[in-house]
Structures are given as C-alpha cells and as structure tokens.
Design a protein around this motif. Sequence first.
Motif, PDB file in Angstrom:
ATOM      1  N   THR A   1       0.827  -1.202   0.000  1.00 34.88           N
ATOM      2  CA  THR A   1       0.000   0.000   0.000  1.00 34.88           C
ATOM      3  C   THR A   1       0.863   1.256   0.000  1.00 34.88           C
ATOM      4  OG1 THR A   1      -0.124   0.216   2.405  1.00 34.88           O
ATOM      5  CG2 THR A   1      -1.722  -1.258   1.349  1.00 34.88           C
ATOM      6  N   GLU A   2       0.234   2.375  -0.283  1.00 39.11           N
ATOM      7  CA  GLU A   2       0.961   3.642  -0.271  1.00 39.11           C
ATOM      8  C   GLU A   2       1.481   3.961   1.127  1.00 39.11           C
ATOM      9  OE1 GLU A   2      -1.685   6.691  -1.568  1.00 39.11           O
ATOM     10  OE2 GLU A   2      -3.241   6.212  -0.097  1.00 39.11           O
ATOM     11  N   LYS A   3       0.786   3.495   2.154  1.00 37.92           N
ATOM     12  CA  LYS A   3       1.252   3.693   3.525  1.00 37.92           C
ATOM     13  C   LYS A   3       2.545   2.921   3.766  1.00 37.92           C
ATOM     14  CE  LYS A   3      -0.241   3.523   8.349  1.00 37.92           C
ATOM     15  NZ  LYS A   3      -1.347   3.187   9.288  1.00 37.92           N
ATOM     16  N   ASP A   4       2.617   1.681   3.242  1.00 37.88           N
ATOM     17  CA  ASP A   4       3.850   0.897   3.340  1.00 37.88           C
ATOM     18  C   ASP A   4       4.989   1.620   2.637  1.00 37.88           C
ATOM     19  OD1 ASP A   4       2.427  -1.196   4.603  1.00 37.88           O
ATOM     20  OD2 ASP A   4       1.884  -2.056   2.655  1.00 37.88           O
ATOM     21  N   MET A   5       4.702   2.199   1.472  1.00 36.75           N
ATOM     22  CA  MET A   5       5.724   2.895   0.699  1.00 36.75           C
ATOM     23  C   MET A   5       6.220   4.127   1.441  1.00 36.75           C
ATOM     24  SD  MET A   5       6.258   1.182  -2.074  1.00 36.75           S
ATOM     25  CE  MET A   5       7.107   2.393  -3.052  1.00 36.75           C
ATOM     26  N   LEU A   6       5.297   4.867   2.056  1.00 34.40           N
ATOM     27  CA  LEU A   6       5.684   6.079   2.778  1.00 34.40           C
ATOM     28  C   LEU A   6       6.550   5.735   3.987  1.00 34.40           C
ATOM     29  CD1 LEU A   6       5.462   9.117   3.060  1.00 34.40           C
ATOM     30  CD2 LEU A   6       3.333   8.804   4.341  1.00 34.40           C
TER      31      LEU A   6
END
Length: 215
Positions: A119-124
Amino acid sequence: MVVEEIMKTEVITLEASATIETALKLLHENHIRHIPIVDRQNHVIGIVSDRDVRDASPSIFEKDTHQKELQNPIESIMTTPVTTVHPLDFVEEVASIFYEQEIASVPVTRNNKLVGILTEKDMLYTLIQLTGTHVQSSQIEVKVLNKPGMLPQVTQVFGKRKVNISSVLIYPYKPDSGYKIIVVRLQTMNPLPIIEDLKSEGYEVLWPKMPGMSS
C-alpha cells in the motif's frame, strides 16, 4: 530494498461472486482500504477499494433500494485488469508505478498467484526508513560538480569525524545541470564541525545555513 521485505503477506481477499455488502463489512472490520478479488486458483482478477464500495452503496435516504444494491456481486464494481508487482521488484521502481498510475495499492504475485499486498502507507513508511528521518540526525546538503567520484570524496570528509551516516541521497541541482546535490543525514545533533570541514575543503554547503558559520 525489494517488495517482499515490506509487503503484507496476510491479505484479505474475496471471490468475484461475493456481495458488495460483504466487501463493505470486511473493509470496516479490518480497517483496510483495498481488497484483491481472486479466483479459486488464487489468481488476481480484480481489486476493489473503499471508494468503489462507497460509491456503489445506496444513499442512507434510499431505504427501499438499500438491501438490493448491496447484494450485487463485487465483480460489478471491481477494477480489472489489475496492476501487480513481483516480490523481488525494487521498491524504488514500484514507487514510480504508484505515482504514474495514481494508485494506492498493488497486489504482489508470484507465478501469477497472490502472495501479498503493498500500500501507499507501506511505501511512505519505507521512504522514511530509507531517508533516515526516523532516527535523531542532522541533514547536510552539499553542492558538488556533476562528475564521477564526488560522493566518495565528500563522505571521506565525514569519516574524519567518525560520525555514522544514516542515509545518502543525490538529486540534480536545477539551476545548473553541471552540478548535483548530495544530501547526507548524519547521526549527530551538532553538524557545525562537519560543515566547517566541508567548507575548508572547498565545498559549498547549501543546508543548513547556521548562525556562526564562516563564509
């Protein structure tokens, strides 16, 4: 860093025949935003987001159609085909997929079967780790000539002070392509001595501009 190091391996999925109501419950109960849709062989055939489900759900003012619309199959609103990535793909390359396709998650597949989700949260969170901003440190930006060998020359200056380097980034110097910016995050709360070392070696320090720095 590769995808399998940061992906979630416990993935909540649904089959295409599941109802929108089922998806709605899963999203709320598990506090997630995306559900991959798989077939019986665990192949990804679609994906639904909380927005897809919300848009497909009837208004609270339309009580008569509420139950009927929520019983529609999830395949009627899922996005297909689905962009997927491999566990051994580099995180930096996957970041460009998020940006270019304007997506918030990607299923991770191996041999065409679902093995995880990113997810984008993992990426951030990963970006925070890669840049070293999750630990106490100081950031120094040094302007150097855009030619080979500059990075080891600059880091050699840091080595004299025996300070650990948390991260190193390099990006173009926009006003002049003949230069580039080396951004180094160091595990010290007093970067002034290192900045003075850099300046004495002839390097231009763009950041920080601290009181007491000699010109």
